[in-house]
Structure formats: C-alpha cells, structure tokens
Design an enzyme around this catalytic site. Sequence first.
Site, PDB file in Angstrom:
ATOM      1  N   HIS A  48      -6.034   1.894  -4.258  1.00 57.37           N
ATOM      2  CA  HIS A  48      -5.123   1.370  -3.227  1.00 57.37           C
ATOM      3  C   HIS A  48      -4.717  -0.072  -3.529  1.00 57.37           C
ATOM      4  CE1 HIS A  48      -8.092  -0.995  -0.464  1.00 57.37           C
ATOM      5  NE2 HIS A  48      -8.590  -0.935  -1.674  1.00 57.37           N
ATOM      6  N   CYS A  52       0.812  -1.221   0.000  1.00 62.72           N
ATOM      7  CA  CYS A  52       0.000   0.000   0.000  1.00 62.72           C
ATOM      8  C   CYS A  52       0.845   1.270   0.000  1.00 62.72           C
ATOM      9  CB  CYS A  52      -0.974  -0.005   1.178  1.00 62.72           C
ATOM     10  SG  CYS A  52      -0.230   0.076   2.828  1.00 62.72           S
ATOM     11  N   HIS A  69      -2.840   1.285   7.079  1.00 64.07           N
ATOM     12  CA  HIS A  69      -3.070   1.259   5.636  1.00 64.07           C
ATOM     13  C   HIS A  69      -3.075   2.669   5.070  1.00 64.07           C
ATOM     14  CE1 HIS A  69      -4.281  -0.551   1.884  1.00 64.07           C
ATOM     15  NE2 HIS A  69      -5.392   0.163   1.804  1.00 64.07           N
TER      16      HIS A  69
END
Length: 317
Positions: free
Chosen positions: A282, A217, A270
């Site tokens: 993402h 990520c 995240h």
Amino acid sequence: MVKQSFDQFDDTLYVTAVQVATVWTSPNSARAIDEPGTAAPAKINEWIQNLTYEQNLALCTENRVQSQLLYGQPVLVTETKDNWVHVVVPDQPSKKDPRGYPGWVPKGQLKKVNKADWQKELSAAVTTNKAWLQNGAGHKEMELSYLTLLPVVKAGEDLTEVKTPHGNRFLQTKDVSIFPTEEGLKKGNGSEIVKAVERYTGLDYFWGGMSSYGYDCSGLAYAAHKANGYKIARDATDQAATGKEVPFDELRQGDLLFFAYEEGKGRLHHVGIYYGDGYMLHSPQTGKGIEIIELAGTIYEKELCAARRYWLDTEET
C-alpha cells in the site's frame, strides 16, 4: 485498461499535453509553490521534490488536489474560467460525476486533437517505470510515466511511432506494451496485479497521485488494475462499493483491502492491495513511501472493514 469509448467526444477532443497534469479542486487551489506542477511543460519532479512536508500535506488537508492525468489522456471540457478549464475524466469512474472524475486543470496543459487520431487500431502503454518520448532525430523530449497510453502509428522492432498532442513521436519498443485498442490490455490475475506495482516499494506517497512520480493509496490500486486490463473507480470509497465481496478468510493476492476509522466502523479512509500470507502492499500517507507490511499487530488489522476483488482468475476462465 478496458476498451476506450470515444462516443461522448466530439470530432475534436482535448487531451493532456504535459507528462502529468494535476486535477485541482478549484482554479484557486494551486499555490505559488505549485507552479512547476501547473506549468506547460510541467516539471513534475521539481514540483514534488521542492514541496516541504507541510506543503505536501496541505494538498490533502486543505482539499486542493483531486486526481492526475497522464500525457495524451482524453478529457471532456465542461467549463472555462480564465486560464483554467473544468474537466471530467471518462476513464476515472467516480460517484462525483457519472461521466468521469471532475476537477480543474490549467488550460495550457490540454491540447485539442482530432478524435480520429486517437482511434487507431493499436495503442501503446508504457510498461517501464518511466519512458522517454523522442523526436525523429532521436532527441529526448519528455519523460513519460508508467501506464501512459498513446495511439500507435507504426510499431517497429526498436522504435514505435505514436500519435501525441505535439505530433508524431517515438518510444523505445522495449518500453511499451502494444495492444488492440478495441480490446484493451490483457486481463491479468491477482498475482499480476501485485507484480504491476510492487516495483514502486519505497516511492513517496503523493496525495492525488496517479503516476509513477508518486501515487496515493487509491491511485496505486487503480494503476495496478489498469495495468492488467481492469478499469476501477478512482477513489477508495467508490472502489469499496463495487467489485466482488471477499470474506477475510478467503483473501487472495490482488484483492483490495479497505480500512475505516473507529476500528472499521467509521469513515472509510484507506485502501491497500493484499500481498498474500497476511501482508499488504500500500501507499500509506504523506511522508511515507509505498511499503509491504504484515497486517497483524497494526492499526490496519483493527481498521479492516471490507475486501473486494476485481480481477478474473485466469485459471478458472
């Protein structure tokens, strides 16, 4: 990326000598199944494709992998242990070390070069998904990742001659962006940050991934900014600590969105890129591919805890 400083390097420096070198937590982190990823030359496709879901997930859950390096990327070597070297990566900022991101790399995946060879007036960045490095006879030698940077010897209409750890080689000019090394790549705006990586929708997540063979990520967020002339931190927690704070009702394309457990009150885990109109681009987790999703009605809507902007609005400057 922004201007590369060579002040901290000696006249001889070490650079990555394989298409993608993984930065490991310790010399004992790599398993037998990881040999294609630790070999020289590395077989990055073979490695990733042969890992089972459990073996892939263990790179994260067993804290085996830290980051990755691209071909020709300079590192500082701080320690040698058997066939491994401890490095810090200056162009991957981290709170773990003020000099750059730290970790261990197989010695065979690095090569000594003259610093002067890496201080050319022009540099070339791979702007296609992958690009083939070829020799003077036109034979393909190595497939390079998106955003691999190499010093330019001579730019031609069809071929660009570049310095590499293995001597002078060539890239198709259509596959690269050539820019003044001192200035770095041209700075883009938020929509250009999105465009830089939206092509990777569907690409499998890879823990620690910093290449177009697989991103995690924060690696995806890092690459999107690198492609547009911004050097941001490597990890999501560091990315959330700097940049311009953005209220959730003022989000614009290219802003980074951060998520934490316990409905946004716990540990940050995240990062995604705001895509516009309530959507996010993402790289979610092992076993899933890069995706564009609507935030409303998802766990991410509940976990959203911060937003940061690193890009400049070119219309305002």
